[in-house]
Enzyme design. Structure first.
Site, PDB file in Angstrom:
ATOM      1  N   GLY A 138       0.796  -1.216   0.000  1.00  0.00           N
ATOM      2  CA  GLY A 138       0.000   0.000   0.000  1.00  0.00           C
ATOM      3  C   GLY A 138       0.827   1.265   0.000  1.00  0.00           C
ATOM      4  CB  CYS A 139       4.242   2.099   0.871  1.00  0.00           C
ATOM      5  SG  CYS A 139       3.847   2.088   2.625  1.00  0.00           S
ATOM      6  CB  ALA A 140       3.683   5.394  -3.718  1.00  0.00           C
TER       7      ALA A 140
END
Length: 143
Positions: A48-50
């Site tokens: 969920g982290c870019a």
């Protein structure tokens, strides 16, 4: 990392400009203890982290909700690494029950980060906090 959450909050309050606050976040990230290369693996990645973010939880003493969790982490992006350092200041070294009871979003709001992070970074912060809370839930469920 030796910077306490109280010190981080106090330093944020001293900095009026957001450019200075971002620089401070970057400095916080530089203060993180290095994450060993062998921990830069898929199972430790935060989904969920870019940017790429890795978190590792170590359990210490106690059982169930009294289990103390220590976290180490890393990111490939400077500001995100600072956000990792902030999350560790909030949660690392605390009992699973304390971690589950902590409203990290209120702390991010108090620091003004909620209003000054891009939506992608905000999603990444949420993903980090969710991961830490899941680790605390798993520790609390053990006997």
């Amino acid at each position: 990392m030796t910077t306490s959450l109280d010190d981080i909050v106090a330093n944020f309050e001293l900095l009026d400009e957001w450019d200075d606050r971002y620089r401070y976040l970057i400095e916080l990230g530089k203060s993180l203890e290095p994450l060993p290369e062998e921990d830069h693996i898929d199972v430790n990645k935060v989904r969920g982290c870019a940017s790429q973010v890795w978190l590792v939880a170590h359990r210490e003493g106690g059982s169930g909700a009294q289990t103390r969790l220590h976290f180490v982490g890393d990111s490939d992006a400077h500001i995100v690494r600072g956000l990792v350092a902030l999350a560790l200041a909030i949660f690392s070294g605390r009992q699973a029950s304390e971690i589950l009871a902590t409203d990290a979003f209120a702390i991010y709001e108090r620091l003004g980060l909620a209003a000054h992070l891009t939506p992608q970074r905000s999603n990444g912060v949420r993903a980090m906090i969710d991961r830490i809370k899941r680790d605390a839930q798993a520790a609390a469920a053990t006997t």
